[in-house]
Write a protein that holds these residues in place. Structure first.
Motif, PDB file in Angstrom:
ATOM      1  N   UNK A  34     -10.073   1.430  -2.651  1.00  0.00           N
ATOM      2  CA  UNK A  34      -9.665   1.058  -1.301  1.00  0.00           C
ATOM      3  C   UNK A  34      -9.269   2.322  -0.544  1.00  0.00           C
ATOM      4  N   UNK A  35      -9.554   2.339   0.739  1.00  0.00           N
ATOM      5  CA  UNK A  35      -9.194   3.470   1.592  1.00  0.00           C
ATOM      6  C   UNK A  35      -8.380   2.936   2.771  1.00  0.00           C
ATOM      7  N   UNK A  36      -7.219   3.543   3.014  1.00  0.00           N
ATOM      8  CA  UNK A  36      -6.372   3.154   4.136  1.00  0.00           C
ATOM      9  C   UNK A  36      -6.405   4.261   5.179  1.00  0.00           C
ATOM     10  N   UNK A  37      -6.703   3.895   6.422  1.00  0.00           N
ATOM     11  CA  UNK A  37      -6.770   4.874   7.508  1.00  0.00           C
ATOM     12  C   UNK A  37      -5.960   4.354   8.690  1.00  0.00           C
ATOM     13  N   UNK A  38      -5.514   5.257   9.538  1.00  0.00           N
ATOM     14  CA  UNK A  38      -4.773   4.872  10.728  1.00  0.00           C
ATOM     15  C   UNK A  38      -5.688   4.315  11.798  1.00  0.00           C
ATOM     16  N   UNK A  61      -4.406   0.781   8.973  1.00  0.00           N
ATOM     17  CA  UNK A  61      -2.941   0.738   8.972  1.00  0.00           C
ATOM     18  C   UNK A  61      -2.478   0.684  10.424  1.00  0.00           C
ATOM     19  N   UNK A  62      -1.836  -0.400  10.792  1.00  0.00           N
ATOM     20  CA  UNK A  62      -1.486  -0.619  12.196  1.00  0.00           C
ATOM     21  C   UNK A  62      -0.402   0.327  12.688  1.00  0.00           C
ATOM     22  N   UNK A  72      -0.580  -4.390   3.602  1.00  0.00           N
ATOM     23  CA  UNK A  72      -1.595  -3.642   2.860  1.00  0.00           C
ATOM     24  C   UNK A  72      -1.438  -3.876   1.362  1.00  0.00           C
ATOM     25  N   UNK A  73      -0.193  -3.900   0.875  1.00  0.00           N
ATOM     26  CA  UNK A  73       0.036  -4.153  -0.538  1.00  0.00           C
ATOM     27  C   UNK A  73      -0.519  -5.501  -0.969  1.00  0.00           C
ATOM     28  N   UNK A  74      -0.356  -6.515  -0.113  1.00  0.00           N
ATOM     29  CA  UNK A  74      -0.885  -7.842  -0.421  1.00  0.00           C
ATOM     30  C   UNK A  74      -2.409  -7.813  -0.488  1.00  0.00           C
ATOM     31  N   UNK A  98       3.763   3.229  -0.244  1.00  0.00           N
ATOM     32  CA  UNK A  98       4.588   2.057  -0.522  1.00  0.00           C
ATOM     33  C   UNK A  98       3.719   0.863  -0.913  1.00  0.00           C
ATOM     34  N   UNK A  99       2.587   0.689  -0.223  1.00  0.00           N
ATOM     35  CA  UNK A  99       1.675  -0.411  -0.548  1.00  0.00           C
ATOM     36  C   UNK A  99       1.129  -0.266  -1.970  1.00  0.00           C
ATOM     37  N   UNK A 100       0.802   0.972  -2.360  1.00  0.00           N
ATOM     38  CA  UNK A 100       0.302   1.210  -3.723  1.00  0.00           C
ATOM     39  C   UNK A 100       1.349   0.851  -4.760  1.00  0.00           C
TER      40      UNK A 100
END
Length: 346
Positions: A34-38, A61-62, A72-74, A98-100
């Motif tokens: 998974x990749x999280x971006x702004x 990421x909002x 995001x964690x969910x 934190x989500x990880x």
């Protein structure tokens, strides 16, 4: 044994080369990524990683809130992701960390800005209903810094990273003071790492236009974060200087950014210690990098800054710094702030 990331790399084009890192079996074996971006630069980042990470799922990421991290964690828990990669500035990386931790999977940090030492720190600074708080998290499994993105980031934010690193010098003095006055345990390795990070920057004459400078800044921010992992707390990188910045955030939210406030806090704390050589060195460094030095530089009056200093010890109950040591009354605080402004206001 020193906890350390498997990989740490500072270079141009790091985002586009992310696939090579994730091919390392120590980071990901066969699971989903998974990749999280702004929200701001998400489209550009997604286009860069698509050729090598076409099968990775990208989440937006909002903002830098606890709610965004929990959401995001969910999402990460719903599928069997093996690792999550946070690509962006401090807010995106903190939310991803934190989500990880909520999802119980490792995290890779890919920094596109160098505004503070949160890249590698064992904390995530997140906004919630009552303000802003720090939450304990595991440090990233691997860390990349993309200098192409850093060069394109707002200059004021990149320069702020200098203020955050240099404030380590004040934090270490406070930790040593706590050890002498209160018998507080102190970790020599953590102190050494934190001091090394600051000393590597404080006297440099080049600045953020140079790849060489940005590389040292990135390494210093990462080393500062690792010093906190070794110490098991933020002590080697957070003293009276950070108490001051937290008080500014409480009394006058939105006044300035983290690194700028840390730099001012460090200079003022060295002034309180009457360490003329060190305060001059810190002030010269701040000015060289166009960072604020006195309250007026961030839009606060001397009276407002005196309020900040009076509140500062209450922001970190139990922490012993020069502010707690001096136990200044309001009138003395106003006098010392006035002296500081007269000495360095020009």
């Amino acid at each position: 044994m020193l906890p350390a990331p498997l990989t740490m790399d500072v270079r141009r084009g790091a985002v586009a080369q992310l696939g090579a890192l994730l091919a390392d079996s120590r980071v990901a074996t066969s699971g989903r990524i998974a990749v999280a971006v702004g929200m701001g630069q998400g489209d550009h980042i997604e286009s860069l990683i698509a050729p090598t990470l076409g099968d990775a799922e990208v989440f937006r990421v909002a903002d830098g809130s606890v709610d965004a991290a929990v959401s995001l964690g969910a999402d990460l828990r719903k599928a069997a992701y093996e690792v999550v990669v946070g690509v962006g500035g401090g807010k995106t990386i903190d939310v991803t960390k934190y989500a990880a931790s909520l999802a119980g999977i490792p995290m890779v940090a890919v920094a596109t800005n160098l505004s503070h030492d949160g890249i590698c720190s064992p904390t995530a600074s997140l906004v919630y209903e009552g303000g802003k708080g720090s939450f304990g998290v595991p440090m990233p499994l691997a860390i990349l810094v993309d200098l192409d993105f850093v060069h394109n980031a707002p200059e004021s934010l990149v320069r702020a990273g200098v203020g955050d690193v240099v404030s380590n010098l004040s934090a270490i003095e406070d930790w040593q003071l706590g050890n002498v006055e209160r018998g507080e345990p102190i970790d020599g390795l953590a102190c050494s790492m934190s001091r090394t990070a600051a000393e590597a920057l404080v006297g440099r004459t080049d600045s953020i236009e140079s790849d060489a400078f940005l590389t040292v800044l990135a390494e210093s921010l990462i080393l500062s974060g690792m010093s906190m992992v070794v110490a098991g707390s933020s002590r080697p990188a957070s003293g009276g200087d950070h108490e001051i910045l937290h008080a500014v955030d409480q009394l006058f939210p939105g006044t300035s950014n983290h690194g700028e406030l840390a730099g001012i806090g460090a200079a003022f704390c060295f002034f309180l210690r009457q360490d003329d050589a060190r305060v001059k060195q810190v002030v010269d460094c701040l000015r060289r990098h166009e960072l604020p030095v006195v309250p007026g530089d961030i839009g606060l009056s001397a009276e407002q800054f005196a309020e900040v200093v009076a509140l500062a010890p209450a922001t970190r109950p139990g922490r012993y710094t020069i502010l707690e040591h001096l136990r200044m009354q309001d009138s003395e605080i106003r006098d010392r702030v006035g002296d500081y402004v007269r000495a360095f206001g020009s």
